[in-house]
Each structure stands twice: as structure tokens, then as C-alpha cells.
Write a protein that holds these residues in place. Sequence first.
Motif, PDB file in Angstrom:
ATOM      1  N   THR A   1     -17.944  20.597   6.819  1.00 23.94           N
ATOM      2  CA  THR A   1     -17.188  20.449   5.575  1.00 23.94           C
ATOM      3  C   THR A   1     -15.892  19.705   5.877  1.00 23.94           C
ATOM      4  N   PHE A   2     -15.523  18.848   4.971  1.00 31.23           N
ATOM      5  CA  PHE A   2     -14.313  18.049   5.110  1.00 31.23           C
ATOM      6  C   PHE A   2     -13.468  18.228   3.857  1.00 31.23           C
ATOM      7  N   ASP A   3     -12.180  18.269   4.026  1.00 32.59           N
ATOM      8  CA  ASP A   3     -11.287  18.503   2.889  1.00 32.59           C
ATOM      9  C   ASP A   3     -10.834  17.167   2.304  1.00 32.59           C
ATOM     10  N   TYR A   4     -11.732  16.557   1.527  1.00 33.20           N
ATOM     11  CA  TYR A   4     -11.430  15.247   0.947  1.00 33.20           C
ATOM     12  C   TYR A   4     -10.227  15.309   0.006  1.00 33.20           C
ATOM     13  N   ALA A   5     -10.146  16.351  -0.790  1.00 36.01           N
ATOM     14  CA  ALA A   5      -9.069  16.454  -1.780  1.00 36.01           C
ATOM     15  C   ALA A   5      -7.712  16.559  -1.104  1.00 36.01           C
ATOM     16  N   ALA A   6      -7.643  17.325  -0.016  1.00 31.05           N
ATOM     17  CA  ALA A   6      -6.369  17.460   0.696  1.00 31.05           C
ATOM     18  C   ALA A   6      -5.948  16.128   1.302  1.00 31.05           C
ATOM     19  N   ALA A   7      -6.911  15.387   1.859  1.00 33.12           N
ATOM     20  CA  ALA A   7      -6.593  14.073   2.422  1.00 33.12           C
ATOM     21  C   ALA A   7      -6.175  13.110   1.317  1.00 33.12           C
ATOM     22  N   GLY A   8      -6.864  13.174   0.177  1.00 34.02           N
ATOM     23  CA  GLY A   8      -6.495  12.319  -0.948  1.00 34.02           C
ATOM     24  C   GLY A   8      -5.114  12.631  -1.479  1.00 34.02           C
ATOM     25  N   ALA A   9      -4.779  13.922  -1.524  1.00 34.23           N
ATOM     26  CA  ALA A   9      -3.454  14.324  -1.989  1.00 34.23           C
ATOM     27  C   ALA A   9      -2.381  13.838  -1.024  1.00 34.23           C
ATOM     28  N   TYR A  10      -2.668  13.915   0.274  1.00 26.31           N
ATOM     29  CA  TYR A  10      -1.701  13.406   1.257  1.00 26.31           C
ATOM     30  C   TYR A  10      -1.491  11.911   1.057  1.00 26.31           C
ATOM     31  N   SER A  11      -2.587  11.166   0.915  1.00 22.04           N
ATOM     32  CA  SER A  11      -2.480   9.726   0.718  1.00 22.04           C
ATOM     33  C   SER A  11      -1.648   9.403  -0.519  1.00 22.04           C
TER      34      SER A  11
ATOM     35  N   SER B   1      -5.297   3.936  -3.519  1.00 20.97           N
ATOM     36  CA  SER B   1      -6.704   4.344  -3.593  1.00 20.97           C
ATOM     37  C   SER B   1      -7.036   5.141  -2.351  1.00 20.97           C
ATOM     38  N   PHE B   2      -7.965   6.085  -2.502  1.00 25.02           N
ATOM     39  CA  PHE B   2      -8.507   6.807  -1.356  1.00 25.02           C
ATOM     40  C   PHE B   2      -9.967   7.106  -1.665  1.00 25.02           C
ATOM     41  N   LEU B   3     -10.852   6.472  -0.906  1.00 20.79           N
ATOM     42  CA  LEU B   3     -12.286   6.642  -1.078  1.00 20.79           C
ATOM     43  C   LEU B   3     -12.890   7.170   0.207  1.00 20.79           C
ATOM     44  N   VAL B   4     -13.893   8.015   0.063  1.00 21.70           N
ATOM     45  CA  VAL B   4     -14.635   8.536   1.210  1.00 21.70           C
ATOM     46  C   VAL B   4     -16.110   8.272   0.977  1.00 21.70           C
ATOM     47  N   MET B   5     -16.733   7.611   1.931  1.00 23.43           N
ATOM     48  CA  MET B   5     -18.174   7.410   1.910  1.00 23.43           C
ATOM     49  C   MET B   5     -18.763   8.208   3.069  1.00 23.43           C
ATOM     50  N   ARG B   6     -19.735   9.062   2.761  1.00 24.90           N
ATOM     51  CA  ARG B   6     -20.387   9.835   3.801  1.00 24.90           C
ATOM     52  C   ARG B   6     -21.881   9.542   3.791  1.00 24.90           C
TER      53      ARG B   6
ATOM     54  N   ILE C   1       4.225   0.863   1.330  1.00 22.07           N
ATOM     55  CA  ILE C   1       5.211   1.693   2.015  1.00 22.07           C
ATOM     56  C   ILE C   1       6.166   2.300   1.000  1.00 22.07           C
ATOM     57  N   GLY C   2       6.326   3.589   1.060  1.00 19.12           N
ATOM     58  CA  GLY C   2       7.230   4.302   0.170  1.00 19.12           C
ATOM     59  C   GLY C   2       8.355   4.963   0.950  1.00 19.12           C
ATOM     60  N   ARG C   3       9.041   5.873   0.287  1.00 21.46           N
ATOM     61  CA  ARG C   3      10.147   6.561   0.947  1.00 21.46           C
ATOM     62  C   ARG C   3       9.654   7.536   2.009  1.00 21.46           C
ATOM     63  N   ARG C   4       8.436   8.022   1.852  1.00 19.50           N
ATOM     64  CA  ARG C   4       7.865   8.960   2.816  1.00 19.50           C
ATOM     65  C   ARG C   4       6.917   8.227   3.747  1.00 19.50           C
ATOM     66  N   LYS C   5       7.118   8.390   5.041  1.00 13.23           N
ATOM     67  CA  LYS C   5       6.336   7.666   6.033  1.00 13.23           C
ATOM     68  C   LYS C   5       4.906   8.172   6.088  1.00 13.23           C
ATOM     69  N   TYR C   6       3.962   7.239   6.123  1.00 15.99           N
ATOM     70  CA  TYR C   6       2.542   7.555   6.210  1.00 15.99           C
ATOM     71  C   TYR C   6       2.145   7.729   7.667  1.00 15.99           C
ATOM     72  N   SER C   7       1.240   8.676   7.933  1.00 13.77           N
ATOM     73  CA  SER C   7       0.815   8.963   9.296  1.00 13.77           C
ATOM     74  C   SER C   7      -0.705   9.117   9.352  1.00 13.77           C
ATOM     75  N   HIS C   8      -1.334   8.385  10.293  1.00 13.42           N
ATOM     76  CA  HIS C   8      -2.774   8.564  10.501  1.00 13.42           C
ATOM     77  C   HIS C   8      -3.086  10.018  10.847  1.00 13.42           C
ATOM     78  N   ALA C   9      -2.305  10.572  11.772  1.00 16.61           N
ATOM     79  CA  ALA C   9      -2.572  11.926  12.251  1.00 16.61           C
ATOM     80  C   ALA C   9      -2.491  12.939  11.115  1.00 16.61           C
ATOM     81  N   ALA C  10      -1.496  12.785  10.241  1.00 18.94           N
ATOM     82  CA  ALA C  10      -1.352  13.725   9.126  1.00 18.94           C
ATOM     83  C   ALA C  10      -2.525  13.620   8.156  1.00 18.94           C
TER      84      ALA C  10
END
Length: 471
Positions: free
Chosen positions: A44-54, A61-66, A317-326
Motif C-alpha cells: 500500500t502506498f499513501d498517494y494522497a499524503a504524497a499529493g498533499a505534500y506536493s 500536478s501530481f499523478l501516480v501510475m502503477r 518554486i514557492g516559499r516552502r522548499k520542495y524535497s524528494h526525500a519528504a
Amino acid sequence: MRLFFQSKSFLPNVSHWRTQMIPINKLFPLLLAFPLLSSLPAQTFDYAAAGAYSASKNGHSFLVMRNGKIVYEKYTNNFHSNMAHRLASGTKSFTGVLLAIAVDDGLVGFDEKVADIITEWKSDRRKSQITYRQLLGLVSGLDGGKVGSAQDYAASIKAPAIAAPLKVFSYGPNPFQCFGEALKRKLQKRSPKETVTQYLMRKLIQPLGIKVSYWINASKGEPGLPGGAYLQAREWIKFGEMVRLGGVYGNKRIVSSKNLAELFKPTKVKPTYGVGWWLSAKGSPLPEDLAYAAGSGTQHLYILPKLGLVLQRFGEIGRRKYSHAALFRALLPSHYKAFGSACRGSAGFPALGGDPFLPPRVGGRARILLSNLPSGAPGLFYMGLSKTKFGGFPLPISLAPLGMKSCNLWVSIDLPFAFRAPSGRAKLEIPIPNDDLLLGHSTFFQALIVDPKANPAGMIMSGGLEVRIGL
């Protein structure tokens, strides 16, 4: 499942909270031979949490293909599905694949000298040694140039060599435009002649059914190869799925798997870069087999072959830094989560939990803690693969008929580990193999404790504990 339970690195330690341990060599035969009665639960993967972070980092946009199907799609911050977006340097991933296709066609070789066609380089002791692999791996020694300011093909070949090949990593547009010039000259020698645009469209874009919204200078026959493409999100993810599948899309072979694989080989100069693609660093908090395209403004196309995933992200790029790890921690969280209830013993209700300072991550360890036990009590930890079924019966199963009032079996009994708790506490510590295939999987635990004073059966049960393996 075989990998998880039969890996030599998957060897638990069981102890009370002092120093006594059950020797690992006594447990290893058990791990190999004990019958597993339950099937491995689905990842199971938490797509919604990753989308919310993005979205929180100015994602558009945030798309997931599985496994070939889009399972999550979200557009945010005033961006919509029918809008095209710049890929910026995400375009470089197309260029790398275009090189692999040209190798398939016999136009060039990965280790062929570029100076064979760009003859102006033959008199330069550094440029004369540059290969196509080095050129698009950005380790040719050629000055990368100013990011975001690509010259035309012909002008780019005049860029100076600042080092010999395989000595420095120099990121920028020049090497990609130089490849464009080399490919242009190769195509002009063929019959019929083609422009780079025509070749790109015929060999890569059209077979994938990609609708290009705009590509800088494509109309002139010289598409910008470092960063010129504008696509809708669903169009870019098609490309990623083809890469994940090793060069196949639908029933079409776009590029050979052998030559495509060459794009994901790192160099000693830059271990996190292949040919047009970024790679996961050894020991980084990212999935081990991750490869990704990246462009200015946080445009990303992530490929995770083992997990069957392709992730697409547009943003700025916004005021909050984006992180791959996050992003990947949101998608693939690691946690301990208690469920179900324990039954009362002579020392109270046994408490089963996970060590919050040791989350269950691949390549790490899971530590299960058990407390509120009678001093010196023996017992068993049970590891189970299911919390819904055991032996064909739905869980939980009441143990009251066995004389264990208010006790329930919450997890399947697949692997037992004995313990003794002289201090009223016990723990189970399990090394987790460093394999991406385990990401998103959960295992479940429960404990049985011998407690003669508790009930007619002289045994009590803890509640259940989910251990989700993540990053």
C-alpha cells in the motif's frame, strides 16, 4: 515473500530489556523451515499524503501510475489537467532515450567519438576524445554553459573543454545541443534525409502517442534538447511508463532494453547521474532503484521499476522548499500502529508497541516492545502476515472458549519467537533487508504471555501491532 523471510539479513533478536538474547543461529533454521500459513499482504502506498505534500510546495500536478494504470491524479494551485507545463530540464530525459534509439539504429555508438562527425573537434586534444556517453552524461569535460540559456546547435559546439573526459561533471545545455548538432549531421548523411525534429517525432513521440503542446525550435528542425518541451501531465507520464517497462509501450518496442539500461549507469565522477537521468545516491533516503528526470521549478518524473510506479509532478518554486526525500516519506511512510485490545493479566494489560526512535525502514531494524508482564513470565511473539484471516477463518478470533476470557487472536500465526521477561518486559528486534520490494508492506505482531493467575488457561494475549515498512 521468499526474499523477505529467507534473506540471511532477516534474523530477529528476542530478549527482555536487559542483555539476554536467544542466539541468532538457533533462529535461522526456524526462519527457513517454518510454514507460512498466510499470504503476503498487498503493498500500500499513501498517494494522497504524497499529493498533499506536493501541493503544499506549490505543486501544480501530481499523478501516480502503477503497473500501467493511473491510480492517483490531482491538480492544484490553479493548474488544470488540460494545461501544458514546461518540463525545463526534464526534457533531458527524452534526449537520453533519443541517444539510445540512435544507437539501436546504428547511427551512433555510446562509446563512439563525437569528433567522427563533428570534425572541428579533431584538432582539440580534449574534445577529440569525447564519446556520446560522456557527452550526455555531462562528464565529457565540455563546459556545460549557463543553465536556461541554450545556444543553437551550431554555436554550442564551440563551447570550450574545461577538462579531459571523466574528470569533472559540468551541468548545462551545451552538451545536449552538441548532441543535437551531431545527430543533425548524421541524419543529413542518410537517405531520405531527416531533421532532428522529424527523427524525434517518428522514433519516440508518435509511437508513444504523446501530444506535444510546444517544443522550442522544433519547427526549425532543431528542438531544444536540454529543456524545450511543454506537455500536459498525462503525456509526460506515458513516457515514464515506457521507460519503466524497459522500452516497451503497449505492444510497441520503442527502444531496446539493453541500450535503455545504459542510460542508468552512473560514473565515478557523478554517481547520481546517468545519461540524461538522475539516480538515487547510495545511502540516500530515497528508494534504491529510483531514477528520475528533473527540471527547474521542481518538474519531476520519477521511475521506480521494482514497485511498478511512475510519479509525475509539475510545480514551481514557492516559499516552502520542495524535497524528494519528504515526498517519498509521505508516499512510503514507516510506522508502528497498535490495533485491537489486550486481555487483563495479573500485572495489568500487556502493552505491545514499537520503538518510536527506531522506525521500521528498509535497511534498518524494527524493534517491538512489550511491557506490563508478570516478572519472569515466558511467552511468544507472533509475527503474522495478515490481520484479517488465519487458516481460512476471519480475524479476530475469540479465545474465550479456551478459558482466556476477553482475549482475542488479532493476527495470523506465521512465525513465533519465544521470550522470557524477568523484569516484566521483553522486546523483539528484527533486521529489515535493504530491498525496495519491501516498501509499502506491513507485517503484524501479537504476544502470548504465560500468566497462571490470570484465567483458567493461564495465558493472556496482547493487542495487535502493525509494522509498516517504509522510508
